[in-house]
Design a protein around this motif. Sequence first.
Motif, mmCIF file in Angstrom:
data_model
loop_
_atom_site.group_PDB
_atom_site.id
_atom_site.type_symbol
_atom_site.label_atom_id
_atom_site.label_comp_id
_atom_site.label_asym_id
_atom_site.label_seq_id
_atom_site.Cartn_x
_atom_site.Cartn_y
_atom_site.Cartn_z
ATOM 1 N N ILE A 3 3.682 7.661 7.819
ATOM 2 C CA ILE A 3 5.098 7.344 7.947
ATOM 3 C C ILE A 3 5.563 7.755 9.347
ATOM 4 C CG2 ILE A 3 5.688 9.536 6.808
ATOM 5 C CD1 ILE A 3 7.722 6.559 6.029
ATOM 6 N N PHE A 14 7.101 -4.067 -9.653
ATOM 7 C CA PHE A 14 5.723 -3.942 -9.159
ATOM 8 C C PHE A 14 4.959 -2.875 -9.946
ATOM 9 C CE2 PHE A 14 7.181 -5.715 -4.885
ATOM 10 C CZ PHE A 14 6.491 -6.901 -5.046
ATOM 11 N N MET A 60 8.508 -7.562 -0.450
ATOM 12 C CA MET A 60 7.388 -6.949 0.274
ATOM 13 C C MET A 60 7.654 -6.859 1.767
ATOM 14 S SD MET A 60 4.368 -9.008 -1.678
ATOM 15 C CE MET A 60 3.049 -8.487 -0.598
ATOM 16 N N ARG A 71 7.963 4.261 -2.265
ATOM 17 C CA ARG A 71 8.955 3.295 -1.782
ATOM 18 C C ARG A 71 10.114 3.097 -2.759
ATOM 19 N NH1 ARG A 71 7.754 4.293 2.906
ATOM 20 N NH2 ARG A 71 8.935 2.559 3.709
ATOM 21 N N GLY A 74 -6.137 -0.684 -2.105
ATOM 22 C CA GLY A 74 -5.402 -1.780 -2.725
ATOM 23 C C GLY A 74 -5.081 -1.431 -4.163
ATOM 24 N N THR A 122 9.797 -3.125 3.416
ATOM 25 C CA THR A 122 9.946 -2.056 2.433
ATOM 26 C C THR A 122 8.759 -1.097 2.414
ATOM 27 O OG1 THR A 122 8.982 -3.500 0.761
ATOM 28 C CG2 THR A 122 11.365 -3.442 0.858
ATOM 29 N N THR A 123 7.842 -1.234 3.362
ATOM 30 C CA THR A 123 6.614 -0.433 3.274
ATOM 31 C C THR A 123 6.360 0.399 4.534
ATOM 32 O OG1 THR A 123 5.429 -2.371 4.044
ATOM 33 C CG2 THR A 123 5.432 -1.980 1.683
ATOM 34 N N ILE A 124 5.314 1.210 4.478
ATOM 35 C CA ILE A 124 5.017 2.110 5.590
ATOM 36 C C ILE A 124 4.533 1.328 6.808
ATOM 37 C CG2 ILE A 124 3.486 3.966 6.384
ATOM 38 C CD1 ILE A 124 3.584 5.114 3.542
ATOM 39 N N GLN A 153 5.423 7.141 0.107
ATOM 40 C CA GLN A 153 4.647 5.956 -0.218
ATOM 41 C C GLN A 153 5.069 5.233 -1.488
ATOM 42 O OE1 GLN A 153 0.879 8.196 -0.493
ATOM 43 N NE2 GLN A 153 0.657 7.261 -2.497
ATOM 44 N N ARG A 208 0.578 -2.651 -2.535
ATOM 45 C CA ARG A 208 -0.551 -2.480 -3.456
ATOM 46 C C ARG A 208 -0.489 -3.504 -4.580
ATOM 47 N NH1 ARG A 208 0.605 2.448 -5.070
ATOM 48 N NH2 ARG A 208 1.727 1.801 -6.922
ATOM 49 N N GLU A 209 0.669 -3.587 -5.224
ATOM 50 C CA GLU A 209 0.793 -4.487 -6.371
ATOM 51 C C GLU A 209 1.145 -5.904 -5.921
ATOM 52 O OE1 GLU A 209 -0.147 -3.388 -9.174
ATOM 53 O OE2 GLU A 209 -0.057 -1.214 -8.846
ATOM 54 N N GLY A 210 1.972 -5.990 -4.870
ATOM 55 C CA GLY A 210 2.464 -7.292 -4.435
ATOM 56 C C GLY A 210 1.366 -8.193 -3.891
ATOM 57 N N SER A 251 -5.342 -3.911 1.667
ATOM 58 C CA SER A 251 -4.201 -2.999 1.513
ATOM 59 C C SER A 251 -4.732 -1.606 1.212
ATOM 60 C CB SER A 251 -3.333 -3.464 0.340
ATOM 61 O OG SER A 251 -2.537 -2.394 -0.132
ATOM 62 N N CYS A 252 -4.176 -0.605 1.859
ATOM 63 C CA CYS A 252 -4.691 0.738 1.598
ATOM 64 C C CYS A 252 -4.253 1.228 0.226
ATOM 65 C CB CYS A 252 -4.287 1.707 2.705
ATOM 66 S SG CYS A 252 -2.608 2.337 2.566
ATOM 67 N N GLY A 253 -3.178 0.649 -0.290
ATOM 68 C CA GLY A 253 -2.779 0.982 -1.650
ATOM 69 C C GLY A 253 -1.753 2.086 -1.773
ATOM 70 N N GLN A 254 -1.252 2.573 -0.648
ATOM 71 C CA GLN A 254 -0.233 3.626 -0.743
ATOM 72 C C GLN A 254 1.091 3.078 -1.278
ATOM 73 O OE1 GLN A 254 0.227 6.722 2.610
ATOM 74 N NE2 GLN A 254 -0.486 4.901 3.646
ATOM 75 N N CYS A 255 1.576 2.030 -0.622
ATOM 76 C CA CYS A 255 2.932 1.546 -0.921
ATOM 77 C C CYS A 255 2.901 0.609 -2.115
ATOM 78 C CB CYS A 255 3.510 0.802 0.268
ATOM 79 S SG CYS A 255 3.336 1.669 1.818
ATOM 80 N N THR A 256 3.785 0.858 -3.050
ATOM 81 C CA THR A 256 3.808 0.059 -4.268
ATOM 82 C C THR A 256 3.987 -1.437 -4.010
ATOM 83 O OG1 THR A 256 4.750 2.023 -5.239
ATOM 84 C CG2 THR A 256 4.756 0.029 -6.582
ATOM 85 N N PRO A 257 4.959 -1.833 -3.168
ATOM 86 C CA PRO A 257 5.141 -3.285 -2.970
ATOM 87 C C PRO A 257 3.894 -3.958 -2.403
ATOM 88 C CG PRO A 257 7.009 -2.063 -2.072
ATOM 89 C CD PRO A 257 5.958 -1.049 -2.406
#
Lengths: 542, 428
Positions: free
Chosen positions: B197, A101, B390, A58, A183, B393-395, A56, B357-359, B349-355
């Motif tokens: 994943i 990010f 974004m 990434r 989020g 690049t994510t799950i 996760q 969550r933050e993006g 967003s569930c917030g797992q993937c950085t791009p």
Amino acid sequence: MAKKRQPPVEKASVQLLVNDVEITVPEGTTLLEAAKEAGTEVPHYCYHPELSSPAQCRLCLVEVEGAPKLVPSCTTTVAEGQVVKTDSESATKMRQGVLEFYLVNHPLDCPICDQSGECDLQDFVFSEGRKHGRSKAAKRVIGRDDFGGDILFYGDRCVMCTRCVRFMEEMEQKPILTVVERGNRAVIDTFFEQGLEEAEWAGNVVDICPVGALVSKDFLYKARAWDLEHTPSICPNCSMGCNIEIHTRDNLVQRFKPRKNIEVNGSWICDYGRGGYEWLNQGGRIEKPTMKDTHEPGNGTQEPFGWEDLLRGLGARLKESAESVDVIASPVSSNEDLGAVLGLLKALGGGKILYRCPTSAEEVKLPGKEGLRRTNQLAPNVDGLKILGAVNVGDGSGAGGLEDIGASNSTVLVLGDRLEDQKDGFAENAGLLVYLGSHASQALSQADYILPITTYVEQEGTFVSSGGRVQRFSKGLEGPHAARPAWSILNELTNIISGSSDGDNVEEAFQKLSRISDAFTGLSYEDIGPEGVQLDAVAKKD
Amino acid sequence: MGYPYSHASEVSIISKHFGDPDARTLEGWKKRGGYEGLQKALQMGPEEVIELVKDSGLRGRGGAGFPTGLKWSFMPKDSKKPHYLLCNADESEPGTFKDRELLRWAPHQLIEGCAIGAYAIGAEQIYIYCRGEFFEANQVLAKAVEDAYEAGILGQDVFGSGKRIELTVHAGAGAYICGEETGLMNSLEGRRGEPRIKPPFPAAAGLFGLPTTINNVETLSAIPHIVAKGSDWYRKWGTEDSPGTKLFCVSGHVRRPGNYELPLGFPLKELINEVCGGVVDGNALKAVIPGGSSVPILSADQVEDCLLSYEGVQEAGSMLGCASVIVMDETTDVVHQVMRMSSFYAHESCGQCTPCREGTAWVTNILKKLLAGKGTEEDLTTLMELTDQMTGTTICVLSDSVAAPVQSSIKYFREDYQKLIKGGEVNG
Ligand SMILES: Cc1cc2nc3c(=O)[nH]c(=O)nc-3n(C[C@H](O)[C@H](O)[C@H](O)COP(=O)(O)O)c2cc1C
Ligand code: SF4
């Protein structure tokens, strides 16, 4: 003895190209591990080799020729003939993007952060990040939370890798930590009022936190990472033999950290072991070798002497007075110490070795790592002592059991045990009472000889773990100027008594063991290496 | 029959009884030909059912348009493990409201489709994961399931065939991400609703790590008709690559918004102008989102020749998605609409993937800044770059879903952005 190691299952090997380096690895290896093999460390946060991989963060995405998009190297396994590029334009650009990010909400409070200097965010951003961040908005503020036990949480620094959550779930199997909200409001938290004070391995979450989000209260603001010296060692607080690193500064132990050894403790140590280091910093050290002044009867003070004169005198006295010799060893004594004791006893015509050891009623298991536990023997070398013929006496608190010691014609040698449970004037009727100790002992203040020895952190040597593994520890602190390892003193005495001239080094001190016990046959000090050697395996070899 | 409005161009198969309360009851449904498909399927072998669905060319209505028969055929054939069929009724994509009507008006159609699907893939347990806020749908569905059990349509011995098929309805707790198939599985298992994943894919290791197939409500609702009437019959409508009919949920600036069941390949322009009665107040059309909030926005020009099939919308530059058509007229502030969408995704967003969550949050911040008149030309470049980072690049594709409207709106409605930029260089 520990379970015999299974012979490794033969896996088909796969050949691939990582950054133009050709490597062959077993089938099922992840690209991330394969890249390590090829000499490339792929940056990552959420991946930990001993936990599940959610892929996760990434950050570990790499390019695989022919794949439609970048793939997470932590969960993608190798395939024959694969061409992997960790530094292709797309992978590099993506990593730079992901790192940017991460900084959107990170406070960049490195100057006051305990992790600074050993922080994966700092390191990765420094080596690959953008020079300037583009986010101008105010940062999200979460603040600090006390997670209970020794653990503090600085939410703003968190990179949401969830290693801590997975450690508690998969390793300790007490799911005390979780992610709440979602989020960019997502944050690690404990379940309601339940905190990590209920955990017994929680310190590990600080170690695996790649940033300064989870920190130790005990270590908070104590030292900067770059000021610490790291010494490979063994945890002295139970007989499991967990491999540790001792971090020191100003000749004081600042903290214990686990040192990875898949055969013993993986990447983990328990909170009990981690917390037990203060005694290594304790004052009240014996600074000089002394002997009781026999010229002025009743005076009872000990006069400082030089080592050479003093040991020669002691050697002579031992030789003439040795009718029966009782040795009270400590379960922190090294194998080399025991070997030296046995050598001395042999020169004196025999004797017995006793030791006392504090124990605990319960073991403390780490359910996720088979075999790993805080054992109920609360000292590091109980098994070494047993193998070398020492006999356990006393009760579960490491007291008592010495009622028969100190007959008038006997020689008593106390090695490391401070005899805190004993009254003043212990064995005062013995023919000869010698105390080899690191710290002053009230009960032994009237000993005929008081000889300063180094603690195990002030010397090198070996212990045997409860799993039958002989492991080395190294020197991380300087002892008092005159203090010496116990084995060095004892071997010199043996040389004096029997006219031998064995060398004064740890390798030879270890070598003596193979002459004494079958368990050590065929093993040299160098053989042991940083991760130790299984003793039953050595015995098998012949 | 469309709901609440209907139109002559419609082909009513799955929506035929929308608005008819009698069709909700078991008796009423049977009177209308209900459960014939299931009984027929039970006479066929599971493989045969899968082949039939393959031949029909039915494609998943949950958004990706994956061929349903093919998906079913991925299930292991001779495994001893339990299999699961999941019905995705978590419908939460902004602009989408077709599954809700199918649940409310034709619960037995769905139960029948689920039972056929379960039979085909060798599952004895079905879960319908129903969006929690669909209170009425949940009630209607619960009653229908109860009646089906009582009538021996579900349970130990389905229609006396000796087959066991159990069905459980699970109400979600309010998260868009639980509509993503693996997030849904985690949620059903009692975990955080976070996508997993892939691989492993659900057919190999899905719910509780066991072989699982997941289908959308609309997909499964079409199944009874296909089985009862055959694949050739179903292929009478639609195109070669997009056979059959589809519910189109039209919202926004049209006179008659609502659900319409139309053959795939129907012209988008005709949908807006004829079926929905045209743009409100005689205004000019500005933009259309053809497939729910996560697909690229089409400009009025692109709408012109767009045909509503999977391939047709793709040709026009967007995606059919779940066919949620959001129509925007000339009064629309596109930047504001895009910001509303990105806020939704940032919130969901569930917030797992950085791009992601933050993006998602960062993009929303920039859009808000632009709307407040504090933006610069540089912000547009940043938006394009961030959304690039974004994408892919994510799950799961929630992250890409923000990129689509942002990038397409900057591409086709740049002047809307530039009007908001003060002090920056305005090109036109
Ligand atoms: C963020 C996200 C949300 C989704 N939400 C839904 C949903 O609410 N309902 C649905 O049927 N499919 C949803 N999907 C698609 C499902 O993952 C899955 O593809 C679908 O249920 C498969 O059914 P089908 O093959 O019948 O289309 C969503 C996908 C994503 C990435
Ligand atoms: S892309 Fe977003 S919603 Fe999807 S798994 Fe990643 S963080 Fe969650």
